[in-house]
Design an enzyme around this catalytic site. Sequence first.
Site, PDB file in Angstrom:
ATOM      1  N   GLU A  86     -18.724 -86.141  16.376  1.00  0.00           N
ATOM      2  CA  GLU A  86     -17.834 -86.368  15.242  1.00  0.00           C
ATOM      3  C   GLU A  86     -17.472 -87.849  15.174  1.00  0.00           C
ATOM      4  O   GLU A  86     -17.573 -88.580  16.162  1.00  0.00           O
ATOM      5  CB  GLU A  86     -16.529 -85.584  15.408  1.00  0.00           C
ATOM      6  CG  GLU A  86     -16.622 -84.105  15.208  1.00  0.00           C
ATOM      7  CD  GLU A  86     -15.271 -83.436  15.387  1.00  0.00           C
ATOM      8  OE1 GLU A  86     -15.139 -82.288  14.948  1.00  0.00           O
ATOM      9  OE2 GLU A  86     -14.344 -84.056  15.963  1.00  0.00           O
ATOM     10  N   ARG A 111      -5.012 -67.775  20.755  1.00  0.00           N
ATOM     11  CA  ARG A 111      -4.107 -67.251  21.788  1.00  0.00           C
ATOM     12  C   ARG A 111      -2.717 -67.830  21.554  1.00  0.00           C
ATOM     13  O   ARG A 111      -2.529 -68.670  20.682  1.00  0.00           O
ATOM     14  CB  ARG A 111      -4.593 -67.680  23.169  1.00  0.00           C
ATOM     15  CG  ARG A 111      -4.802 -69.188  23.267  1.00  0.00           C
ATOM     16  CD  ARG A 111      -5.050 -69.666  24.677  1.00  0.00           C
ATOM     17  NE  ARG A 111      -5.508 -71.047  24.719  1.00  0.00           N
ATOM     18  CZ  ARG A 111      -4.741 -72.122  24.601  1.00  0.00           C
ATOM     19  NH1 ARG A 111      -3.442 -71.974  24.396  1.00  0.00           N
ATOM     20  NH2 ARG A 111      -5.250 -73.334  24.677  1.00  0.00           N
TER      21      ARG A 111
END
Length: 484
Positions: A200, A292
Amino acid sequence: MIHKILIANRGEIAVRIIRACKDLHIKNVAVYTEPDKDCLHVRVADEAYEIGHDPIKGYLDAKRIVEVAKACGADAIHPGYGFLSENYEFAKMVEDAGLILVGPKSEVIHKMGNKNVARYLMKQNGIPVVPGTETLNNESIETIKDYAERIGYPVILKASGGGGGRGIRVVWSEDELESNYESCKREAKAFFNNDEVFMEKYVERPRHIEFQILGDNYGNIIHLCERDCSIQRRHQKVIEIAPCPTISDDLRKRMGVASVAAAKAVGYTNAGTIEFLLDDYNNFYFMEMNTRIQVEHGVTEEITGVDLISRQIRIAGGEILDIEQSEVKPRGVAIEARITCENVWKNFAPSPGTITGYFPALGPGVRVDTHIYQGYKVPPFYDSMLAKLMVKATSYDLAVSKLERALDEFNIEGITTTLPFLHAISKRRHFRRGFFDTSYIEDRLQDILENTHDHTQNNKEEVIAAISAAIKKMKAERVGEKIE
């Protein structure tokens, strides 16, 4: 309805989940390895079962954990954070056993656990992502160099299955590319058993902003505002703030809309987090999704009044989410400081041992989530976090003052902790004004250490030598790397 939950974790988060279970009158079961037999989560649970002698492997033994859950009559498993919490194979095993996972579905964990797949899904659904590539593993080094040239240096290499700051390399020039690519692959293979790497554009000095997501099993998804997690070190969060003290209401709304859209794109259920990088021009880019509960969930609870762990359990049990997005309005400001057993004078080396005295901060607007107590022997095998100190006030400035007071009051004896280091940060002018990004600690480490009052360092020359050694070692270890 869920009647009995096994907590597939340890320490602070296991204690937090057990307390939520008791609030809901749900039976709870702790598991532990032999070194953890005296840990607080074992003591406060309704039932506790040993899952092995090896300190780490037991908590990663998915088959054994599911077997224990079935044998003790549990109908659900809460994975907490870390260990198996984002392991889709474990989630699938729980589902196949006819048990409820307190979390998203296994296929969602699978999709979002691969950062490259997650990037593609977000891009397809109009969520802004940092310019980058697909997986590089089948490409030649010359092709990879061409990609980097087109994107523009600096670039960042990331492990597709990475997390926790592992599998990341920042590359500043072509000369560094090949060696960093190979080391990134090796680390990814070692930690995640997946050496897939992508590239990236490296966003320099961004803020790390994450939005808390909550979704039920019927398509209702909301966000519970944002947390600023920019105060980091070695890719690990140190201090978290909710809401961010510097973003506008308009930007918060736009980022919140994008967060909900990202969650809806994958059919997300339960609690999760959408993480963004925010640049100096208020451009934000999707970074990853955590499938989570987060370590720092408590500051969101403090400003919204929503008990996220209880909500996780209730959603997993089939309840409809009865909170509308229009009802979510942050009230006040909350700050969390992670207190760890690390020696800042020895390059933050872990410092486990026996706690001979434990005196947590108290008072209005102060909360401490922990698993430690006086006489507890901190084992050397696990994450070094001892406690999470959270404060809440009506404004950011007042919250920082309360944090400074609480850190000064907090005392843990017998082991070396980061309390003095955190206290030094809380007193800094730029921190109080909200002027910081992900490079804050890295750029100011020497100054922070010079203002860290440590009773074990009485000689000024020793202090200077310790600072110089810490800076030198950090630079040697982190060449070419920046905070994610």
